[in-house]
Scaffold this active site. Structure first.
Site, PDB file in Angstrom:
ATOM      1  N   TYR A  67      40.513  38.751  46.591  1.00 23.39           N
ATOM      2  CA  TYR A  67      40.520  39.464  45.306  1.00 23.39           C
ATOM      3  C   TYR A  67      41.332  38.715  44.241  1.00 23.39           C
ATOM      4  CZ  TYR A  67      41.257  43.381  42.051  1.00 23.39           C
ATOM      5  OH  TYR A  67      41.306  44.187  40.955  1.00 23.39           O
TER       6      TYR A  67
ATOM      7  N   LYS B  34      40.321  37.360  40.235  1.00 28.63           N
ATOM      8  CA  LYS B  34      40.944  37.838  38.999  1.00 28.63           C
ATOM      9  C   LYS B  34      41.588  36.686  38.232  1.00 28.63           C
ATOM     10  CE  LYS B  34      39.575  42.017  39.248  1.00 28.63           C
ATOM     11  NZ  LYS B  34      38.709  42.607  38.226  1.00 28.63           N
TER      12      LYS B  34
END
Length: 192
Positions: A163, A167
């Site tokens: 993740y 980002k």
């Protein structure tokens, strides 16, 4: 003139909260983009309270799709006569696994990049002409996360090999959009 918002990932969580907040304000058109308009969470958006001069439009945008964003823009223009957008909030994302880098699989990281980065790029490409037609200062905002930081990784002790990198990449893309389009305000936002 009303302010027209498009919010992805609108069926639940932050997206639904944003839809509710903008529906409560007068003189808005809120476009709620959802993966599946027939899902109960998506249908429940119709029952959110709204100001008398505010309207809601629900469209399908699955950030995993390479065509949904462009198809949704076509629907907005042809079926709803929405030819400009003032604010687009790319809220849809996935966060399904938190492995250490040594345990990251190609499938997991590619699935997260497809939604969290490529999906935002495709959304921006689809909505760009509508943002350029705004009679206000158009804004393109993407929900990021502090876990995408490069300089402060030490603050986050959880494994984040899937993740976090998406980002970090999203933050780079948003800065580049801002630099390439001087008439559009573009930035990532950390909601926490």
């Amino acid at each position: 003139m009303p302010t027209t918002y498009l919010i992805t990932g609108a069926a639940r969580g932050l997206g639904k909260g944003l839809v509710a907040a903008y529906l409560a304000q007068a003189n808005n058109v809120v476009v709620a983009a959802v993966r599946n308009p027939d899902d109960e969470n998506s249908k429940s958006l119709q029952s959110l309270p709204r100001a008398p001069t505010t309207s809601l439009v629900i469209v399908k945008i699955d950030s995993n799709s390479t065509t949904d964003a462009a198809e949704a823009v076509a629907v907005l223009e042809t079926q709803y006569n929405i030819t400009a957008l003032d604010v687009v909030i790319a809220n849809a994302a996935i966060s399904q696994k938190f492995p250490r880098v040594e345990n990251v699989t190609a499938v997991d990281i590619l699935n997260h990049y497809r939604v969290n980065v490529v999906g935002v790029i495709l959304l921006f490409q689809a909505v760009l002409p509508l943002l350029q037609r705004s009679d206000k200062i158009p804004k393109f905002i993407a929900m990021s996360s502090e876990t995408g930081t490069i300089g402060n990784q030490e603050k986050f002790e959880i494994p984040n090999g899937v993740y976090g990198p998406t980002k970090a990449s999203l933050n780079w893309i948003m800065k580049k959009i801002h630099l390439e389009h001087i008439n559009i305000v573009a930035f990532p936002a950390h909601p926490g």
